[in-house]
Write a protein that holds these residues in place. Structure first.
Motif, PDB file in Angstrom:
ATOM      1  N   HIS A 150     -44.297  19.770  17.136  1.00 20.17           N
ATOM      2  CA  HIS A 150     -43.473  19.367  18.275  1.00 20.17           C
ATOM      3  C   HIS A 150     -42.060  19.944  18.197  1.00 20.17           C
ATOM      4  CE1 HIS A 150     -46.586  16.311  19.086  1.00 20.17           C
ATOM      5  NE2 HIS A 150     -46.053  16.211  20.287  1.00 20.17           N
ATOM      6  N   GLY A 151     -41.793  20.771  17.206  1.00 22.98           N
ATOM      7  CA  GLY A 151     -40.445  21.304  17.039  1.00 22.98           C
ATOM      8  C   GLY A 151     -39.528  20.368  16.289  1.00 22.98           C
ATOM      9  N   GLY A 152     -40.106  19.432  15.527  1.00 24.78           N
ATOM     10  CA  GLY A 152     -39.295  18.461  14.799  1.00 24.78           C
ATOM     11  C   GLY A 152     -39.582  18.451  13.321  1.00 24.78           C
ATOM     12  N   SER A 153     -39.397  17.311  12.692  1.00 21.30           N
ATOM     13  CA  SER A 153     -39.576  17.202  11.246  1.00 21.30           C
ATOM     14  C   SER A 153     -39.913  15.770  10.880  1.00 21.30           C
ATOM     15  CB  SER A 153     -38.302  17.644  10.513  1.00 21.30           C
ATOM     16  OG  SER A 153     -37.196  16.834  10.907  1.00 21.30           O
ATOM     17  N   VAL A 154     -40.268  15.574   9.607  1.00 25.40           N
ATOM     18  CA  VAL A 154     -40.559  14.242   9.104  1.00 25.40           C
ATOM     19  C   VAL A 154     -39.842  14.076   7.772  1.00 25.40           C
ATOM     20  CG1 VAL A 154     -42.661  14.959   7.891  1.00 25.40           C
ATOM     21  CG2 VAL A 154     -42.409  12.587   8.615  1.00 25.40           C
ATOM     22  N   ALA A 155     -39.426  12.856   7.473  1.00 22.84           N
ATOM     23  CA  ALA A 155     -38.717  12.579   6.227  1.00 22.84           C
ATOM     24  C   ALA A 155     -39.086  11.188   5.752  1.00 22.84           C
ATOM     25  CB  ALA A 155     -37.202  12.698   6.423  1.00 22.84           C
ATOM     26  N   VAL A 156     -38.739  10.904   4.502  1.00 21.65           N
ATOM     27  CA  VAL A 156     -38.974   9.580   3.947  1.00 21.65           C
ATOM     28  C   VAL A 156     -37.724   9.116   3.223  1.00 21.65           C
ATOM     29  CG1 VAL A 156     -39.972  10.506   1.808  1.00 21.65           C
ATOM     30  CG2 VAL A 156     -40.524   8.162   2.526  1.00 21.65           C
ATOM     31  N   LEU A 174     -40.759   4.613  -3.536  1.00 23.61           N
ATOM     32  CA  LEU A 174     -41.180   5.905  -4.078  1.00 23.61           C
ATOM     33  C   LEU A 174     -40.074   6.443  -4.975  1.00 23.61           C
ATOM     34  CD1 LEU A 174     -42.440   7.462  -0.724  1.00 23.61           C
ATOM     35  CD2 LEU A 174     -43.884   6.534  -2.546  1.00 23.61           C
ATOM     36  N   ASP A 175     -40.454   7.028  -6.108  1.00 22.79           N
ATOM     37  CA  ASP A 175     -39.430   7.660  -6.935  1.00 22.79           C
ATOM     38  C   ASP A 175     -39.132   9.061  -6.403  1.00 22.79           C
ATOM     39  OD1 ASP A 175     -41.387   9.459  -7.913  1.00 22.79           O
ATOM     40  OD2 ASP A 175     -41.883   8.109  -9.567  1.00 22.79           O
ATOM     41  N   ARG A 187     -41.169  11.355  -3.568  1.00 22.29           N
ATOM     42  CA  ARG A 187     -40.584  11.705  -2.270  1.00 22.29           C
ATOM     43  C   ARG A 187     -40.694  13.198  -1.995  1.00 22.29           C
ATOM     44  NH1 ARG A 187     -36.506   8.158  -4.069  1.00 22.29           N
ATOM     45  NH2 ARG A 187     -35.092   9.915  -4.466  1.00 22.29           N
ATOM     46  N   CYS A 188     -40.613  14.007  -3.049  1.00 22.05           N
ATOM     47  CA  CYS A 188     -40.650  15.466  -2.878  1.00 22.05           C
ATOM     48  C   CYS A 188     -42.052  15.974  -2.563  1.00 22.05           C
ATOM     49  CB  CYS A 188     -40.123  16.160  -4.128  1.00 22.05           C
ATOM     50  SG  CYS A 188     -38.366  15.894  -4.433  1.00 22.05           S
ATOM     51  N   ARG A 189     -43.076  15.275  -3.040  1.00 25.23           N
ATOM     52  CA  ARG A 189     -44.433  15.822  -2.921  1.00 25.23           C
ATOM     53  C   ARG A 189     -45.324  15.019  -1.992  1.00 25.23           C
ATOM     54  NH1 ARG A 189     -45.718  13.675  -8.976  1.00 25.23           N
ATOM     55  NH2 ARG A 189     -46.598  11.657  -8.426  1.00 25.23           N
ATOM     56  N   ILE A 190     -44.826  13.963  -1.392  1.00 22.96           N
ATOM     57  CA  ILE A 190     -45.712  13.033  -0.700  1.00 22.96           C
ATOM     58  C   ILE A 190     -46.367  13.635   0.537  1.00 22.96           C
ATOM     59  CG2 ILE A 190     -43.979  11.981   0.821  1.00 22.96           C
ATOM     60  CD1 ILE A 190     -45.342   9.256  -0.008  1.00 22.96           C
ATOM     61  N   PHE A 191     -45.779  14.697   1.108  1.00 20.06           N
ATOM     62  CA  PHE A 191     -46.373  15.325   2.281  1.00 20.06           C
ATOM     63  C   PHE A 191     -47.283  16.489   1.922  1.00 20.06           C
ATOM     64  CE2 PHE A 191     -42.405  13.416   3.885  1.00 20.06           C
ATOM     65  CZ  PHE A 191     -42.951  12.578   4.847  1.00 20.06           C
ATOM     66  N   ASP A 192     -47.543  16.700   0.631  1.00 24.47           N
ATOM     67  CA  ASP A 192     -48.442  17.771   0.218  1.00 24.47           C
ATOM     68  C   ASP A 192     -49.874  17.420   0.590  1.00 24.47           C
ATOM     69  OD1 ASP A 192     -46.283  19.032  -0.820  1.00 24.47           O
ATOM     70  OD2 ASP A 192     -46.757  18.627  -2.924  1.00 24.47           O
ATOM     71  N   TYR A 193     -50.620  18.429   0.969  1.00 26.42           N
ATOM     72  CA  TYR A 193     -52.012  18.230   1.358  1.00 26.42           C
ATOM     73  C   TYR A 193     -52.849  17.794   0.154  1.00 26.42           C
ATOM     74  CZ  TYR A 193     -56.594  19.234   3.382  1.00 26.42           C
ATOM     75  OH  TYR A 193     -57.876  19.138   3.833  1.00 26.42           O
ATOM     76  N   LEU A 194     -53.707  16.793   0.363  1.00 32.10           N
ATOM     77  CA  LEU A 194     -54.599  16.230  -0.666  1.00 32.10           C
ATOM     78  C   LEU A 194     -53.832  15.685  -1.862  1.00 32.10           C
ATOM     79  CD1 LEU A 194     -57.579  18.742  -0.679  1.00 32.10           C
ATOM     80  CD2 LEU A 194     -57.429  16.525   0.436  1.00 32.10           C
ATOM     81  N   ARG A 195     -52.607  15.195  -1.611  1.00 30.89           N
ATOM     82  CA  ARG A 195     -51.810  14.600  -2.684  1.00 30.89           C
ATOM     83  C   ARG A 195     -51.787  13.094  -2.484  1.00 30.89           C
ATOM     84  NH1 ARG A 195     -49.569  16.996  -7.399  1.00 30.89           N
ATOM     85  NH2 ARG A 195     -48.603  15.250  -8.422  1.00 30.89           N
ATOM     86  N   ARG A 196     -52.280  12.343  -3.426  1.00 32.62           N
ATOM     87  CA  ARG A 196     -52.256  10.872  -3.323  1.00 32.62           C
ATOM     88  C   ARG A 196     -51.798  10.313  -4.648  1.00 32.62           C
ATOM     89  NH1 ARG A 196     -55.648   6.543  -4.208  1.00 32.62           N
ATOM     90  NH2 ARG A 196     -57.348   7.868  -4.931  1.00 32.62           N
ATOM     91  N   GLU A 197     -50.914   9.338  -4.601  1.00 30.26           N
ATOM     92  CA  GLU A 197     -50.382   8.761  -5.823  1.00 30.26           C
ATOM     93  C   GLU A 197     -51.474   8.033  -6.585  1.00 30.26           C
ATOM     94  OE1 GLU A 197     -47.589   9.847  -6.636  1.00 30.26           O
ATOM     95  OE2 GLU A 197     -47.377  10.745  -4.675  1.00 30.26           O
ATOM     96  N   GLN A 198     -51.602   8.343  -7.854  1.00 28.88           N
ATOM     97  CA  GLN A 198     -52.722   7.838  -8.633  1.00 28.88           C
ATOM     98  C   GLN A 198     -52.501   6.430  -9.186  1.00 28.88           C
ATOM     99  OE1 GLN A 198     -55.619   9.516  -8.852  1.00 28.88           O
ATOM    100  NE2 GLN A 198     -54.642  10.943  -7.434  1.00 28.88           N
ATOM    101  N   GLN A 199     -51.244   5.992  -9.237  1.00 26.22           N
ATOM    102  CA  GLN A 199     -51.019   4.707  -9.878  1.00 26.22           C
ATOM    103  C   GLN A 199     -51.296   3.525  -8.969  1.00 26.22           C
ATOM    104  OE1 GLN A 199     -48.698   6.881  -9.051  1.00 26.22           O
ATOM    105  NE2 GLN A 199     -46.745   5.963  -8.528  1.00 26.22           N
ATOM    106  N   VAL A 200     -51.519   3.791  -7.661  1.00 24.99           N
ATOM    107  CA  VAL A 200     -51.822   2.686  -6.765  1.00 24.99           C
ATOM    108  C   VAL A 200     -53.326   2.561  -6.626  1.00 24.99           C
ATOM    109  CG1 VAL A 200     -49.664   2.918  -5.510  1.00 24.99           C
ATOM    110  CG2 VAL A 200     -51.649   4.225  -4.756  1.00 24.99           C
TER     111      VAL A 200
END
Length: 391
Positions: free
Chosen positions: A343-349, A306-307, A311-324
């Motif tokens: 759960h009191g945590g976070s997610v990252a990529v 991912l560029d 990486r900044c927008r991949i967790f946005d709702y209804l956001r899907r990369e168009q080039q794949v």
């Protein structure tokens, strides 16, 4: 916060009654906060910045509306303060519309109480404008609050519907394999897997119904239980083993803690499905580590990274990369983020050409102190109970 009155530069002095009310602004807000914590369900333990929210701005607008010459018919004219207040209540509290309305009613009560205590003389016409302003704020806030909750409910329902595809795929695949089974033992094993996923699907249908009728859609309802995270990871590995010919590797020690099993299972399934969909067909690795009271659950795949923008927008709702070319609804990863945060945590990529792509879920080993009691769901109804409720 920059108040509406601060933006006028003092060119138009406030009226006498507005100046008098401006002088008791802090006592009014303090009295209002006390009344809300005492009488509004769910407000007692709100932090003060969240509780007060946009009320100072609304109060400042009210002072302008009480001053002839200001372009405000009431405190809501040319202002979205009430809408902003509703938005924060929808996202940051367990309020229903009733609690939101009660807050504004108590705001009017606070102005009356403090004005009387300071012996302020307020005309009936000014009181009428104050009441009209508060009623207008209630209408705007309730409209916004309802719209936001409707959107949040649909997001949760959409995420659940999206995740139903996993047990459906297992059921369909198992049925096809039963047709090819060479012995009764293999058919029974596949039948057991089909039955288990049918139960999962039934529970998801119940969760969709819950999501569409819930008051608070901002946080996921969690059914907390104590279990070994390694066992959950191995279950997910087995689910995908029949459908993914490449290696699905697991590097996970036994870690027992308190989580919502179904929510984290769905989150992990989404990450594995994404790794299959967007990876290059190489091995996928699921790993688990425990450190300082947290677990870090990772899913790694090789392939195009991912560029920075992705990486900044991949967790946005209804956001899907168009080039794949892979098909998707842009719902899975936002659900993963919501599951971790609930759960009191976070997610990252983490994604780079040399290392591949790794998604990380970081949550406490025991999430009970980080999950409000109101967001803990009751056990799901069985099919007969749900039918009884719907009847």
């Amino acid at each position: 916060m920059t108040l509406a009155t601060d933006q006028d530069g003092g060119a138009r002095p406030l009226s006498a009654v507005a100046m008098a009310l401006e002088g008791i602004r802090e006592p009014v807000l303090e009295h209002w906060a006390m009344l809300v914590r005492r009488h509004v369900r769910g407000a007692r333990f709100l932090l003060t910045p969240i509780l007060i929210n946009t009320l100072p701005s609304f109060y400042a607008n009210l002072m302008q509306a009480l001053t002839p010459g200001y372009p405000r018919d009431d405190a809501t004219s040319h202002s979205s303060a009430a809408i902003a207040h509703a938005g924060e209540r929808a996202r940051m509290t367990d309020y229903g519309a009733e609690q939101l309305i009660h807050e504004y009613q108590l705001f009017q009560e606070a102005i009356r109480d403090v004005s009387a205590a300071h012996k302020l003389v307020i005309s009936s016409a000014d009181w009428l404008l104050i009441e009209r302003s508060i009623n207008a704020a209630i209408r705007e806030a309730v409209r916004a609050f309802t719209a936001i909750h409707e959107e949040l409910r649909h997001k949760v329902a959409a995420a659940l519907s999206h995740d139903m595809r996993t047990p459906l795929a297992v059921i369909a695949n198992g049925a096809q394999l039963i047709e090819l089974a060479e012995d009764l033992a293999q058919a029974r094993r596949l039948g057991t897997k089909i039955a288990a996923n049918a139960i999962r699907l039934e529970n998801m249908v119940g969760e969709v119904l819950d999501a569409l009728t819930a008051h608070n859609g901002a946080r996921l309802p969690l059914r907390l239980s104590r279990f070994d995270m390694r066992e959950l990871i191995v279950e997910v590995q087995r689910e995908f083993a029949d459908r993914y010919p490449a290696a699905l590797e697991v590097a996970a020690p036994s870690v027992t803690g308190w989580w919502c099993r179904e929510t984290l299972r769905r989150a992990l399934e989404n990450l594995v499905a994404n790794a299959i969909k967007y990876g290059d067909g190489g091995p996928i690795r699921i790993a688990l580590a425990e450190t300082r009271g947290n677990i870090v659950l990772t899913v790694h795949n090789t392939g195009n990274p991912l560029d920075e923008d992705q990486r900044c927008r991949i967790f946005d709702y209804l956001r899907r990369e168009q080039q794949v070319q892979a098909q998707g609804w842009g719902i899975g990863l936002p659900f993963v983020k919501q599951a971790a945060e609930s759960h009191g945590g976070s997610v990252a990529v983490d994604s780079a050409p040399a290392t591949g792509t790794t998604f990380l879920i970081d949550v406490p080993v025991d999430c009970r102190p980080y999950v409000d009691a109101d967001s803990r769901a009751a056990p799901p109804l069985c099919a007969a109970e749900r039918q009884s409720v719907s009847d």
